[in-house]
Design a protein around this motif. Structure first.
Motif, short mmCIF file in Angstrom:
data_model
loop_
_atom_site.label_atom_id
_atom_site.label_comp_id
_atom_site.label_asym_id
_atom_site.label_seq_id
_atom_site.Cartn_x
_atom_site.Cartn_y
_atom_site.Cartn_z
N THR A 99 0.86 -1.18 0.00
CA THR A 99 0.00 0.00 0.00
C THR A 99 0.90 1.24 0.00
OG1 THR A 99 -1.72 -1.14 1.25
CG2 THR A 99 -1.80 1.26 1.25
N PRO A 100 0.69 2.14 -0.98
CA PRO A 100 -0.30 2.13 -2.06
C PRO A 100 -0.04 1.00 -3.05
CG PRO A 100 1.30 3.84 -2.42
CD PRO A 100 1.59 3.32 -1.06
N PRO A 101 -1.05 0.65 -3.88
CA PRO A 101 -0.89 -0.48 -4.80
C PRO A 101 0.26 -0.27 -5.78
CG PRO A 101 -3.20 0.21 -4.64
CD PRO A 101 -2.39 1.25 -3.95
N LEU A 102 1.04 -1.31 -5.98
CA LEU A 102 2.14 -1.28 -6.92
C LEU A 102 1.91 -2.32 -8.01
CD1 LEU A 102 5.15 -1.07 -4.42
CD2 LEU A 102 3.86 0.81 -5.47
N VAL A 103 2.45 -2.05 -9.19
CA VAL A 103 2.29 -2.96 -10.32
C VAL A 103 3.66 -3.34 -10.85
CG1 VAL A 103 1.37 -3.26 -12.65
CG2 VAL A 103 0.07 -1.96 -10.96
N ILE A 104 3.91 -4.65 -10.97
CA ILE A 104 5.12 -5.14 -11.62
C ILE A 104 4.79 -5.34 -13.10
CG2 ILE A 104 6.83 -7.00 -11.73
CD1 ILE A 104 6.31 -7.53 -8.78
N ARG A 105 5.28 -4.43 -13.95
CA ARG A 105 4.93 -4.48 -15.37
C ARG A 105 5.88 -5.37 -16.17
NH1 ARG A 105 1.50 -0.68 -17.52
NH2 ARG A 105 2.67 -0.73 -19.49
#
Length: 203
Positions: free
Chosen positions: A154-160
């Protein structure tokens, strides 16, 4: 010992033959026992390696599915701004806070952070994402734990983007120990619409 040898020398031919045969069998059993123990250890190591390879496959599938789910699921409207966006008055500060957050997660999971670098800001309509690329090194279980905690942050993280290599030393075509991984990750987090993009964010 001398008494035993003296007794054997004075024993009958039958007794001496039986004693010699017993000694010969005992000597012959030594290399067989060593070979059996070595085969058991190799078999046990192979089973352990197969288990770790299966876990590595699960880790790769977990990363792929998590990235797809994160990109396809919009944030909950009930979440507060502090739960959705990286802290920081500028994009550069938000990016620095992202780096701190991710490296802290990795180190808590006993994963070494070899290097980090900033990524260009991503913008799509009102959505803006600050990103970093980092190199991680560690065992299979710690690496899995670190990636899982990044996904749950938190906050949301994205592994791209992610690239994982097996760097376990190999001796005679056999892994010499527990699986060691080297991973390259691109991680992004949302920044608030009120955050200014000035301040040196990576271009």
């Amino acid at each position: 010992m001398n008494n035993l040898l003296f007794t054997l020398m004075n024993a009958s031919n039958l007794v001496r033959r039986v004693a010699a045969l017993t000694l010969l069998l005992f000597v012959a059993m030594i290399p067989l026992s060593i070979a059996a123990m070595a085969a058991y250890n190799v078999s046990d190591l192979a089973k352990n390696i197969d288990t770790q390879r299966l876990s590595l496959g699960h880790l790769t599938a977990f990363i792929s599915n998590s990235a797809k789910a994160a990109e396809s699921s919009p944030p909950s409207s009930s979440a507060s701004a502090g739960d959705l966006f990286l802290a920081g008055a500028t994009a550069a500060i938000a990016q620095a806070n992202l780096q701190t957050l991710v490296t802290d997660i990795a180190r808590k999971e006993n994963v070494e952070v070899a290097s980090t670098s900033g990524l260009p800001l991503l913008e799509s309509g009102r959505l803006r994402l600050a990103g970093i690329r980092l190199s991680l090194q560690g065992g299979l279980a710690p690496m899995y734990g670190a990636i899982k905690q990044i996904e749950l942050a938190t906050p949301p993280l994205v592994i791209r983007e992610v690239s994982i290599r097996n760097v376990t030393p190999i001796q005679s075509s056999v892994l010499s120990g527990p699986i060691q991984l080297s991973a390259e990750l691109s991680v992004y987090g949302s920044i608030s619409p009120a955050t200014t993009i000035e301040g040196g964010v990576a271009k």
